[in-house]
Each structure stands twice: as C-alpha cells, then as structure tokens.
Design a protein around this motif. Sequence first.
Motif, mmCIF file in Angstrom:
data_model
loop_
_atom_site.group_PDB
_atom_site.id
_atom_site.type_symbol
_atom_site.label_atom_id
_atom_site.label_comp_id
_atom_site.label_asym_id
_atom_site.label_seq_id
_atom_site.Cartn_x
_atom_site.Cartn_y
_atom_site.Cartn_z
ATOM 1 N N MET A 196 14.866 48.038 40.884
ATOM 2 C CA MET A 196 15.436 47.332 39.749
ATOM 3 C C MET A 196 16.761 47.953 39.360
ATOM 4 S SD MET A 196 13.166 45.087 39.467
ATOM 5 C CE MET A 196 13.963 44.271 38.101
ATOM 6 N N GLU A 197 17.656 47.118 38.880
ATOM 7 C CA GLU A 197 18.971 47.580 38.449
ATOM 8 C C GLU A 197 18.837 48.352 37.139
ATOM 9 O OE1 GLU A 197 23.189 45.378 38.332
ATOM 10 O OE2 GLU A 197 21.820 44.721 36.761
ATOM 11 N N SER A 198 19.446 49.529 37.083
ATOM 12 C CA SER A 198 19.390 50.354 35.878
ATOM 13 C C SER A 198 20.490 49.937 34.902
ATOM 14 C CB SER A 198 19.565 51.832 36.249
ATOM 15 O OG SER A 198 20.849 52.054 36.817
ATOM 16 N N VAL A 199 20.360 50.422 33.660
ATOM 17 C CA VAL A 199 21.385 50.137 32.653
ATOM 18 C C VAL A 199 22.728 50.711 33.093
ATOM 19 C CG1 VAL A 199 22.038 50.471 30.237
ATOM 20 C CG2 VAL A 199 19.645 50.100 30.820
ATOM 21 N N LEU A 200 22.712 51.875 33.734
ATOM 22 C CA LEU A 200 23.955 52.508 34.172
ATOM 23 C C LEU A 200 24.670 51.650 35.205
ATOM 24 C CD1 LEU A 200 25.873 54.900 34.147
ATOM 25 C CD2 LEU A 200 24.425 56.021 35.840
ATOM 26 N N THR A 201 23.940 51.140 36.196
ATOM 27 C CA THR A 201 24.559 50.288 37.206
ATOM 28 C C THR A 201 25.089 49.006 36.579
ATOM 29 O OG1 THR A 201 23.099 51.187 38.902
ATOM 30 C CG2 THR A 201 24.152 49.091 39.377
ATOM 31 N N TYR A 202 24.325 48.434 35.648
ATOM 32 C CA TYR A 202 24.782 47.218 34.968
ATOM 33 C C TYR A 202 26.066 47.494 34.190
ATOM 34 C CZ TYR A 202 24.832 43.435 31.506
ATOM 35 O OH TYR A 202 25.214 42.395 30.709
ATOM 36 N N ALA A 203 26.123 48.633 33.483
ATOM 37 C CA ALA A 203 27.303 48.948 32.676
ATOM 38 C C ALA A 203 28.515 49.243 33.547
ATOM 39 C CB ALA A 203 27.004 50.133 31.762
ATOM 40 N N ARG A 204 28.308 49.746 34.760
ATOM 41 C CA ARG A 204 29.428 50.052 35.646
ATOM 42 C C ARG A 204 30.018 48.821 36.312
ATOM 43 N NH1 ARG A 204 27.207 55.489 38.809
ATOM 44 N NH2 ARG A 204 27.857 57.009 37.224
ATOM 45 N N GLY A 205 29.440 47.668 36.084
ATOM 46 C CA GLY A 205 29.936 46.442 36.686
ATOM 47 C C GLY A 205 30.953 45.738 35.801
ATOM 48 N N ALA A 206 30.655 44.469 35.492
ATOM 49 C CA ALA A 206 31.576 43.659 34.688
ATOM 50 C C ALA A 206 31.840 44.254 33.302
ATOM 51 C CB ALA A 206 31.026 42.237 34.568
ATOM 52 N N PRO A 207 30.848 44.857 32.591
ATOM 53 C CA PRO A 207 31.166 45.454 31.289
ATOM 54 C C PRO A 207 32.245 46.532 31.371
ATOM 55 C CG PRO A 207 28.790 45.218 31.531
ATOM 56 C CD PRO A 207 29.389 44.895 32.854
ATOM 57 N N LEU A 208 32.197 47.378 32.394
ATOM 58 C CA LEU A 208 33.207 48.427 32.524
ATOM 59 C C LEU A 208 34.577 47.829 32.802
ATOM 60 C CD1 LEU A 208 34.077 51.368 32.765
ATOM 61 C CD2 LEU A 208 33.350 51.329 35.160
ATOM 62 N N ARG A 209 34.640 46.819 33.660
ATOM 63 C CA ARG A 209 35.940 46.202 33.953
ATOM 64 C C ARG A 209 36.566 45.618 32.693
ATOM 65 N NH1 ARG A 209 33.063 44.289 38.497
ATOM 66 N NH2 ARG A 209 32.805 42.248 37.509
ATOM 67 N N ASP A 210 35.762 44.937 31.876
ATOM 68 C CA ASP A 210 36.301 44.350 30.650
ATOM 69 C C ASP A 210 36.710 45.436 29.650
ATOM 70 O OD1 ASP A 210 35.791 41.967 31.832
ATOM 71 O OD2 ASP A 210 34.120 41.393 30.531
ATOM 72 N N ALA A 211 35.916 46.515 29.562
ATOM 73 C CA ALA A 211 36.253 47.597 28.631
ATOM 74 C C ALA A 211 37.550 48.289 29.038
ATOM 75 C CB ALA A 211 35.099 48.596 28.556
ATOM 76 N N LEU A 212 37.735 48.554 30.327
ATOM 77 C CA LEU A 212 38.979 49.189 30.783
ATOM 78 C C LEU A 212 40.166 48.260 30.598
ATOM 79 C CD1 LEU A 212 37.797 50.980 34.055
ATOM 80 C CD2 LEU A 212 38.104 51.946 31.768
ATOM 81 N N ALA A 213 39.963 46.958 30.804
ATOM 82 C CA ALA A 213 41.045 46.003 30.561
ATOM 83 C C ALA A 213 41.449 45.994 29.091
ATOM 84 C CB ALA A 213 40.619 44.605 31.017
ATOM 85 N N ALA A 214 40.452 46.102 28.194
ATOM 86 C CA ALA A 214 40.770 46.163 26.758
ATOM 87 C C ALA A 214 41.509 47.453 26.418
ATOM 88 C CB ALA A 214 39.481 46.052 25.943
ATOM 89 N N LEU A 215 41.143 48.557 27.078
ATOM 90 C CA LEU A 215 41.845 49.823 26.836
ATOM 91 C C LEU A 215 43.285 49.770 27.314
ATOM 92 C CD1 LEU A 215 39.260 52.635 27.699
ATOM 93 C CD2 LEU A 215 40.448 52.319 25.534
ATOM 94 N N ASP A 216 43.551 49.087 28.407
ATOM 95 C CA ASP A 216 44.898 49.034 28.980
ATOM 96 C C ASP A 216 45.790 48.033 28.289
ATOM 97 O OD1 ASP A 216 44.180 50.959 30.809
ATOM 98 O OD2 ASP A 216 43.528 49.503 32.325
ATOM 99 N N ALA A 217 45.217 47.173 27.456
ATOM 100 C CA ALA A 217 46.036 46.167 26.775
ATOM 101 C C ALA A 217 46.932 46.833 25.735
ATOM 102 C CB ALA A 217 45.130 45.120 26.110
ATOM 103 N N PRO A 218 48.149 46.328 25.539
ATOM 104 C CA PRO A 218 49.038 46.909 24.517
ATOM 105 C C PRO A 218 48.418 46.805 23.119
ATOM 106 C CG PRO A 218 50.242 45.426 25.985
ATOM 107 C CD PRO A 218 48.794 45.221 26.278
ATOM 108 N N GLY A 219 48.530 47.871 22.354
ATOM 109 C CA GLY A 219 48.001 47.880 20.989
ATOM 110 C C GLY A 219 46.489 47.869 20.935
ATOM 111 N N ALA A 220 45.835 48.462 21.923
ATOM 112 C CA ALA A 220 44.373 48.449 21.969
ATOM 113 C C ALA A 220 43.784 49.185 20.775
ATOM 114 C CB ALA A 220 43.886 49.084 23.272
#
Length: 622
Positions: A196-220
Amino acid sequence: MLARVWRKKHDRRNAFRVLIDYVTRAEAEREPEVESLTNCLSLDTAHAEMLAVAHRSALVRGPALHIVISWREGEQPETRQALEAGRAALDALGMPPEQHQYVIAIHRDTDNVHLHVVVNRVSLVTGRAVHPGLSHLKLDRCMRGLELAQGWQRDRGPYVVVEREGQPVVERSLVRGPQQHRMPARARDLEVFGGMESVLTYARGAPLRDALAALDAPGAMWQDVHEALARHGLELRLKGRGLAVCVKDDVGLTPVKASSVHPRLAHGRLETALGAWVEPSRIIRVLDARRRYIEREVGELPSDLGEEHAQMRAQLRVRYNIESAQARSALETAQTNLRRHHKAEHQAMLKRHREVRERIRASALPGAERKAASSVAAFTRARELELLFERQIGERAALGKPQSWREWVEMLAARGDEAAILQLCAWARRHPRGRTVQPQPRNWFASVGAQDIDPLPPAKAQVMQNWIWRVDTTTGNVDYERRGERQFTDEGYRIAFGSHDAQLDVMLAGLLLARQKFGRHIDVGGNEHFLERTAMLAALYHVDVRFGDPRLEARRQVLVNERDERERWMREKRERDWLDREPGSVGQTGDSRPQSQRVASQVPGGGADLDPEHGHTTAPER
C-alpha cells in the motif's frame, strides 16, 4: 534485498508456537505453499524445544526473534540461496545457526519472494540470551553482501557497494538528505510488505510539486503553501520544534516529518523564505480537496479513474466497518441471551437430579436397592449432562461469527457489486496468492494501450443482460456462461474467449461488451479465422469500432464498403419493386425477365451473398 527484525509482542509462553504457526501457515485450510526448515527435531516439536532452552535463562524476556528477508519483485531465489540468506542473517546478528534453534520458512505466493526466520535468542551452548542491537544496520550490511554474492539487484539502505581498487566493497553510505530518498521504517514496511502507498509517498508526488511551485512563485506566502497542500487533503502542523505533514480528515494516520518529504519544507527553511510560522486560514481549513490520501496500491496511476476506484474501495471499507460493528453487536447480544438460557437449563437439570437423589435417600428401600438406584441416577445425570452440553455447543456454533473483510467482499462480488469486484482485482494484483496460472487465450479483444482497466460489473454490461455470469473471488474476473459452459471472461483489460472456435453469437456479444468497455479503438488477437469473423461481424452488424491492427482495419473497411454497396442496391430494388406494382408501369423497362432477376443482374458480383460463417462473399447458384 531488504531485511528487518519484526517486533511484535507475544505472551512469553506461546510466542514460539504463534510465530512458527504463522510462518509455516499451519492453520491454512489448504496445503500451504511454504518451504520450511529447522535444526530442531521436527517442526511439530520446535516450539516446545525452543521454550525448554529459553527456560535456561532466567532473565530473558521475549526469547523469540522474528526476521523477515524480502527480495525484489521478479527475483526468484533458489531454496539453497534463500536458506543461505537466512543463516547469514543469523550470523550477522551474533546468533550462529550452530548454536541457536531456528525455523526458516520461504513464501513464494506473493509478488515478492520473502523469507521468515524464527530464532531462539538463548544459546544452546552458553544458555545466555543474545541482544542484537542495531539490528537494522547489521542486517542491511548483510543484505548488501548477499546481493554481491548471489547476484541480486541492489536495494537502497544505510550500506552501499562501492569500488575500492577495482573490487566491490560494502561500506556505510555517507549520502544524507534527499539524495538517499530515505523512508521511515513504518512507511517502508507498509509498501514492501503491505503493498500500500504510504502517506510519505503520496506527499512526495503531486502535493510536493504544487507546494514547491507555490514556494517559487513571486511574493509567496504561508497561505499559498497551505492552500497547495490542502488541495490534496494534506496540512502542515507544528509538531515539537519542527513541522509535520498530516492528513486532514484522518487523525489516526501517523504524520510524516515535513523535511522528509523535501528539505525545502523543513521548518527553518520555510521560515527563512516566508517569515515566522502562520497557521492556515479558516477558509483553507475547510477547502474541498481535489484529491485525498486513501489506501491505494503502490504504483497505482493517479488518474481520474484510479482515484475514483480508490474512493469506491475506501467507501466499501467504511460500509464493512459499519455492518461488521452491527453484526458483532447483534452477535454479542445473542450470545449473552443464549448463555443465560444455557445457564438456566443447566441449573434446572442439576436441581431436578438433586431432587431425585434426595427422594432416593428419603425412600424406605433396602440399602442394596437404594445404592443401585443412586448409581442409575448418577449415570442418568451424567448422560443427560453430556447430551445437554453437546446440544448447547451446537447452538453456540450455530450463531456463527461476523464475516471477515475478505469473506464479506467475496459475498458482495458474487452478487455483482462494483466496488467489491474492484477490491478483489486490487488484491489479485497486490497478492497473487493461490492463483493458478491459466493458459494464455488465443482469441481476445483488448483495450488499445490502457492496461489499468478493471472488469465491468455485470449490472452495467448492457449487452449481457440475458447471460449467466459468475465472479471469480480470487481475481475479480467476470465469467460469462451459456449452455452451462464458460464462453468468455472479462479480465479487465481484455475479453478472453475460452474456446478457440467461438460461436458467432458469442463473438458478437464479446465484441459489443468490448465496445462498451474500451470505446471505439480495440485490439484483436487470435488466429486468422477469428480475425476474419471479427471484421465480418463489425461490418455486418454496424458495430462502431476501429481495430488497432492496420491489416485488420483495412479488411473491415473493405467489408463495410461491400455492405454499403449491397444495402444501396437493395434500397434501389425495393424502389423498383414499388414502381412495378404501380398501374401501367409493367413493361416500361423493355426487359421481360422478372424484376428480381433484373435487379440481381445489376448488383456487383451478380447478387453475391455475404456468408456470415466465413466472412466473405459467395456467388449464388444459377
């Protein structure tokens, strides 16, 4: 190869028995597919021998040690190699096989071949217990050595294999942080042993990509990161001196360290980039998530269909928990009432026989007769009590017990429940235990490209309303039967025919089911006769499909053109027949032959007919 010490609390008196029965599957209903070996006298007496040796150490607590070694999916070690790995693990933990009792069991009925070792920590020689500290490091170093010696693919871990002067050497890894992709033991166990997929693996997928994109946005800002995670059902929370990523709707799941998801999500680095910690706003807390963490298989594609199926399986589990709780409550009530009734019956019988004995004692019978009557009464009492206990045992057994999760799912799947069929398919992909290898079908219809399609529930199969169907509770496949025989099987990604020469009506039903499941684009596999008849059926019955094989698609187009030409001339024939029936229309053509012969002579091929059995045109007899 991965290895770890499986720590589970057992009662000291029966720990060996419980573990040995578990790894050897002694309680399995059918013959277990397990290879077992022990250095005790026998498997049946191994637990007693181990317990006797363990009693030599008065201070030991928990003398039983359980080790699990797992190979990668697809690797098939020989029995000799597996036993060598088990003995090497014992040596690595300071328990030489010659001095410690052990039971080794090899399980090959899952995707990952794995080995169980149950060992007595108390030595046969010294009578002292071994305390294997840092077992995860010792076992990981041992696994790297076994991978080198036996030629297996290398797994990640605290130890790595490096080249030193042209020779491979096992050394402690100096790499730390995200380059090593470290995973907590519980998350790794969930994925390796539970599939079964763990919470860590789930968080390292699409949630991490969106979070890093929000961090890289100007004025985050903090709220941008909170919103990115909230859309995936996750939330950042303060935990001690750091941050943790939690599942919003399930407080029972263990949160994971934010820094283990990615170093940029560590508390210190986020405060450096965004300022002091800010709690998520109320709007974000109640924000509806596009996706949520639910139990899904490792590697399951995060498509809309996969997400929908995972949600259905999660809802199915909720239904089971509710029904199981109700069944347990009803069973406890029935057991309490039955226990009270049985107690009253027992007491009434004892009272009745006590009165009989008192009457015998108070009687004026001679001593010998009174003694004989007492013996008869005692025998009668014992016999009636025995019959009473047998009947009560049967009544208690008749109450049954609540269905297990597997039994409940199989029951619903046999009724055609869609979510239950999906759950069976997920189990079959994750744990192919007990599955027999079926011969590859020669004739089939399949999806073009997609391989993650589950069988269609019989209730949704529009063209199969009058067919008899059965759900295979091992795989989740749906068998369709007619005339008492299986005609074809919906295996999810394909429709497989049981016969090498299926009847035309069966082929048409399978083709229409494939059209409903897979859409217009279909792959066809089989012999030339099957392919030709498939193209003929698609053309003759106007089935809107396109075949993936260019040659078969070209043949279908030829048959479609012949069909259209034939239908066009048939329409013209009906129009001429109608004109011939009008007054004054006879003889206008100047042809004395009957109208049917005149039309047939004008049809290309001389009025050839389409042979539905062989899929080609045949000239009519003249």
